[in-house]
Design a protein around this motif. Structure first.
Motif, mmCIF file in Angstrom:
data_model
loop_
_atom_site.group_PDB
_atom_site.id
_atom_site.type_symbol
_atom_site.label_atom_id
_atom_site.label_comp_id
_atom_site.label_asym_id
_atom_site.label_seq_id
_atom_site.Cartn_x
_atom_site.Cartn_y
_atom_site.Cartn_z
ATOM 1 N N GLN A 74 0.785 -1.230 0.000
ATOM 2 C CA GLN A 74 0.000 0.000 0.000
ATOM 3 C C GLN A 74 0.818 1.283 0.000
ATOM 4 O O GLN A 74 0.370 2.305 -0.526
ATOM 5 C CB GLN A 74 -0.926 0.018 1.237
ATOM 6 C CG GLN A 74 -2.138 -0.887 1.120
ATOM 7 C CD GLN A 74 -3.260 -0.225 0.336
ATOM 8 O OE1 GLN A 74 -3.023 0.454 -0.657
ATOM 9 N NE2 GLN A 74 -4.480 -0.422 0.778
ATOM 10 N N THR A 78 2.795 4.476 -0.632
ATOM 11 C CA THR A 78 2.933 5.174 -1.905
ATOM 12 C C THR A 78 3.084 6.667 -1.662
ATOM 13 O O THR A 78 2.756 7.167 -0.577
ATOM 14 C CB THR A 78 1.693 4.920 -2.789
ATOM 15 O OG1 THR A 78 1.844 5.611 -4.029
ATOM 16 C CG2 THR A 78 0.430 5.406 -2.112
ATOM 17 N N THR A 88 -2.257 4.967 -6.944
ATOM 18 C CA THR A 88 -1.659 3.736 -7.449
ATOM 19 C C THR A 88 -0.933 3.002 -6.343
ATOM 20 O O THR A 88 -0.823 3.476 -5.209
ATOM 21 C CB THR A 88 -0.693 4.032 -8.615
ATOM 22 O OG1 THR A 88 -0.292 2.795 -9.211
ATOM 23 C CG2 THR A 88 0.528 4.782 -8.135
ATOM 24 N N SER A 89 -0.414 1.810 -6.681
ATOM 25 C CA SER A 89 0.345 0.976 -5.754
ATOM 26 C C SER A 89 1.701 0.655 -6.369
ATOM 27 O O SER A 89 1.809 0.496 -7.592
ATOM 28 C CB SER A 89 -0.414 -0.326 -5.462
ATOM 29 O OG SER A 89 0.443 -1.317 -4.914
ATOM 30 N N LEU A 122 1.526 -2.618 -8.470
ATOM 31 C CA LEU A 122 0.394 -2.713 -9.386
ATOM 32 C C LEU A 122 0.638 -3.792 -10.443
ATOM 33 O O LEU A 122 1.659 -3.801 -11.118
ATOM 34 C CB LEU A 122 0.159 -1.369 -10.065
ATOM 35 C CG LEU A 122 -1.064 -1.269 -10.986
ATOM 36 C CD1 LEU A 122 -2.339 -1.462 -10.192
ATOM 37 C CD2 LEU A 122 -1.084 0.074 -11.701
ATOM 38 N N LEU A 129 -6.126 -3.453 3.603
ATOM 39 C CA LEU A 129 -6.293 -3.755 2.177
ATOM 40 C C LEU A 129 -7.673 -4.350 1.940
ATOM 41 O O LEU A 129 -8.202 -5.078 2.787
ATOM 42 C CB LEU A 129 -5.214 -4.745 1.738
ATOM 43 C CG LEU A 129 -5.094 -5.100 0.254
ATOM 44 C CD1 LEU A 129 -4.722 -3.878 -0.569
ATOM 45 C CD2 LEU A 129 -4.045 -6.197 0.075
ATOM 46 N N VAL A 189 -2.541 -7.509 -7.532
ATOM 47 C CA VAL A 189 -2.710 -6.128 -7.090
ATOM 48 C C VAL A 189 -3.293 -5.293 -8.224
ATOM 49 O O VAL A 189 -2.710 -5.220 -9.310
ATOM 50 C CB VAL A 189 -1.367 -5.527 -6.624
ATOM 51 C CG1 VAL A 189 -1.559 -4.084 -6.148
ATOM 52 C CG2 VAL A 189 -0.759 -6.373 -5.517
ATOM 53 N N GLN A 190 -4.449 -4.695 -7.968
ATOM 54 C CA GLN A 190 -5.103 -3.842 -8.955
ATOM 55 C C GLN A 190 -5.585 -2.561 -8.287
ATOM 56 O O GLN A 190 -5.736 -2.499 -7.062
ATOM 57 C CB GLN A 190 -6.292 -4.568 -9.601
ATOM 58 C CG GLN A 190 -5.927 -5.798 -10.404
ATOM 59 C CD GLN A 190 -5.157 -5.480 -11.677
ATOM 60 O OE1 GLN A 190 -5.111 -4.346 -12.124
ATOM 61 N NE2 GLN A 190 -4.550 -6.496 -12.264
ATOM 62 N N GLU A 191 -5.829 -1.545 -9.117
ATOM 63 C CA GLU A 191 -6.412 -0.296 -8.643
ATOM 64 C C GLU A 191 -7.793 -0.146 -9.261
ATOM 65 O O GLU A 191 -7.955 -0.326 -10.472
ATOM 66 C CB GLU A 191 -5.546 0.899 -9.039
ATOM 67 C CG GLU A 191 -4.242 1.017 -8.288
ATOM 68 C CD GLU A 191 -4.420 1.487 -6.846
ATOM 69 O OE1 GLU A 191 -5.337 2.301 -6.594
ATOM 70 O OE2 GLU A 191 -3.650 1.050 -5.991
ATOM 71 N N SER A 216 -8.713 2.844 -5.368
ATOM 72 C CA SER A 216 -8.640 1.910 -4.243
ATOM 73 C C SER A 216 -7.775 0.711 -4.621
ATOM 74 O O SER A 216 -8.031 0.045 -5.624
ATOM 75 C CB SER A 216 -10.049 1.434 -3.858
ATOM 76 O OG SER A 216 -9.992 0.445 -2.854
ATOM 77 N N THR A 217 -6.748 0.445 -3.811
ATOM 78 C CA THR A 217 -5.893 -0.712 -4.049
ATOM 79 C C THR A 217 -6.612 -1.976 -3.593
ATOM 80 O O THR A 217 -7.157 -2.028 -2.488
ATOM 81 C CB THR A 217 -4.560 -0.568 -3.294
ATOM 82 O OG1 THR A 217 -3.936 0.661 -3.666
ATOM 83 C CG2 THR A 217 -3.622 -1.712 -3.626
ATOM 84 N N GLN A 218 -6.587 -3.017 -4.443
ATOM 85 C CA GLN A 218 -7.311 -4.248 -4.145
ATOM 86 C C GLN A 218 -6.475 -5.458 -4.531
ATOM 87 O O GLN A 218 -5.608 -5.372 -5.404
ATOM 88 C CB GLN A 218 -8.633 -4.305 -4.930
ATOM 89 C CG GLN A 218 -9.535 -3.108 -4.756
ATOM 90 C CD GLN A 218 -10.787 -3.183 -5.618
ATOM 91 O OE1 GLN A 218 -10.883 -4.031 -6.500
ATOM 92 N NE2 GLN A 218 -11.744 -2.322 -5.357
#
Length: 462
Positions: free
Chosen positions: A152, A154, A159-160, A163, A205, A229-231, A235-237
């Motif tokens: 997380q 950043t 973004t992460s 990603l 998360l 890991v996606q945005e 929101s990071t997921q």
């Protein structure tokens, strides 16, 4: 006799074919690369820690020939990269290359966001039509998988650093803090303490499971969670996830944030209270010119606000929130969406006159779009106002903290506490303390949403 004749003919055919053999000399070219590092980086039994800072390495690249041995006699550049992870030059450039002289060269670079089984590779793709696209990689480098906070953390709230990476989080004390119809929230209770005055530790998360996560409840402990890991809207997921529960409490934690008072969950996270500093809000609202697109009083509106980003997916509480008394439907074209900005509209649209033109049927399609933006902007500036279509479409409403003075925050209470019907007069203009998990939603105004998990997350003030 017939059999002997066939054998004789076959022998003549073989002799004839032997005389037609054509010999060609193999053209030497680059077939692959030998890529070596200046030292050994981890083993399967003792991997290196996930690097929190760029890790400097020196790479030696030797071109190999398709005829065997080194490929010499040619000077050319090759691209260097890592998989998984990121390679950069020592100056921070993302295009990393090594210049080979007589088929061999060295380069200094840094490795970032490297985890699990990693390789540094060289590729022949910088010579235009002469490129062979040959690739060679180092032996395996071994690194630990990242913690949640390392996924997380950043400096860009949209973004992460990991990603697109497929990861497994398997360290820390992972507790489920919220359940939604499409996933759940998890917090690492052992995440390192916040640095630099941040209110959060980046240790939470959202796990997007696409459907209701059957068998998972608030208070469950997880030994690991795996996914990509996606945005999604800021929101990071973790998507396409799988997880393993370490502990299922015998007495479910109904109020998991009440550490020290709820013996069922003595170590669960206490909510962080949102305030003007975290929101980066200005002073109390003052009158502004009609049509001004000010967002000063929307909590966490700036995408470079790392204070609130450090709390993404964490358990928070907004205090002394006054519910709206004015619901304005800005969805004039009835498409279920209200835009926030259009460069062709400008900031001087008189939304009252615009609304009148829409109701009279004299507004064009573009004018309707500009009317929606102007309407929503005016509602954002009004501490008593919440855009109605956001409530009916997404269940979200905005309320002003500090007894109605602002800043405004978005709330989603429909799933956790459906009895709180904001369209009923008895629930309008009242003061509440609302806890829940914090979601980032870039298209929303305000951008941050407190997602209440149950009726116990909502406290009515006298």
């Amino acid at each position: 006799m017939y059999r002997k004749t066939l054998i004789a003919l076959a022998g003549l055919a073989l002799l004839g074919s032997a005389g037609c053999v054509e010999e060609r000399k193999l053209t030497e070219t680059v077939s692959s690369f030998q890529v070596e590092l200046d030292q050994v980086y981890g083993t399967a039994e003792i991997p290196l820690a996930f690097p929190d800072a760029p890790m400097p390495v020196q790479v030696t690249v030797t071109a190999l020939s398709n005829t065997g041995g080194p490929f010499k006699g040619l000077d050319f550049p090759v691209t260097l990269y890592t998989a998984p992870g990121k390679a950069q030059t020592v100056d921070g450039l993302t295009l990393v290359q090594a210049d080979l002289v007589d088929g061999k060269g060295q380069a200094d670079l840094t490795l970032q966001a490297v985890y699990g089984r990693t390789h540094v590779c060289a590729k022949d793709n910088l010579r235009g039509e002469d490129s062979t696209y040959a690739i060679g990689c180092t032996p395996t480098l071994y690194f630990d998988m990242p913690r949640i906070d390392q996924v997380q953390v950043t400096t860009d709230a949209t973004t992460s650093p990991l990603l697109g990476g497929f990861i497994e989080v398997r360290s820390g004390d992972l507790i489920v803090t919220g359940i939604l119809a499409e996933g759940f929230y998890v917090t690492d209770l052992e995440a390192p303490a916040p640095a630099g005055g941040l209110p959060g530790d980046f240790g939470s998360l959202f796990i997007y499971s696409f459907s209701f996560p059957e068998g998972v409840v608030i208070g469950d402990r997880l030994s690991s969670v795996i996914g990509t890991v996606q945005e999604f809207t800021g929101s990071t997921q973790l998507t396409f996830p799988s997880w393993t529960r370490k502990e299922v409490p015998t007495d479910r934690c109904s109020v998991p944030w009440m550490a020290g008072t709820n013996t069922d969950c003595p170590t669960a996270p206490i909510p962080v209270v949102l305030d003007d500093v975290i929101c980066d809000a200005g002073p109390a609202p003052v009158p502004v010119p009609a049509g001004t697109n000010s967002t000063t009083y929307l909590c966490g509106h700036a995408t470079d606000n790392i204070l609130i980003e450090s709390l993404e997916a964490a358990v928070v509480q907004a205090q002394n929130v006054v519910t709206p008394t004015n619901f304005v439907d800005c969805d004039y074209n009835l498409d279920g969406d209200v835009a926030n900005f259009d460069a062709s509209c400008g900031f001087d649209t008189d939304w009252v006159a615009c609304e009148a033109a829409v109701k009279a049927g004299t507004a064009t399609g573009q004018e309707r779009a500009c009317c929606e933006i102007a309407c929503k902007s005016a509602c954002n500036l009004d501490m008593t106002c919440s855009e109605a279509s956001s409530l009916t479409t997404y269940g979200q409403w905005s309320g002003a903290m500090n007894g109605g003075a602002g800043p405004k925050v978005n709330f989603l209470t429909q799933q956790g506490f459906p009895e709180l019907d904001l369209l009923k007069p008895e629930y309008q203009g009242i003061a509440l303390d609302i806890a829940g998990t914090l979601r980032h939603s870039l298209p929303a105004r305000p951008r941050w949403v407190v997602v209440a998990r149950s009726a116990q997350d909502v406290v009515f003030r006298p």
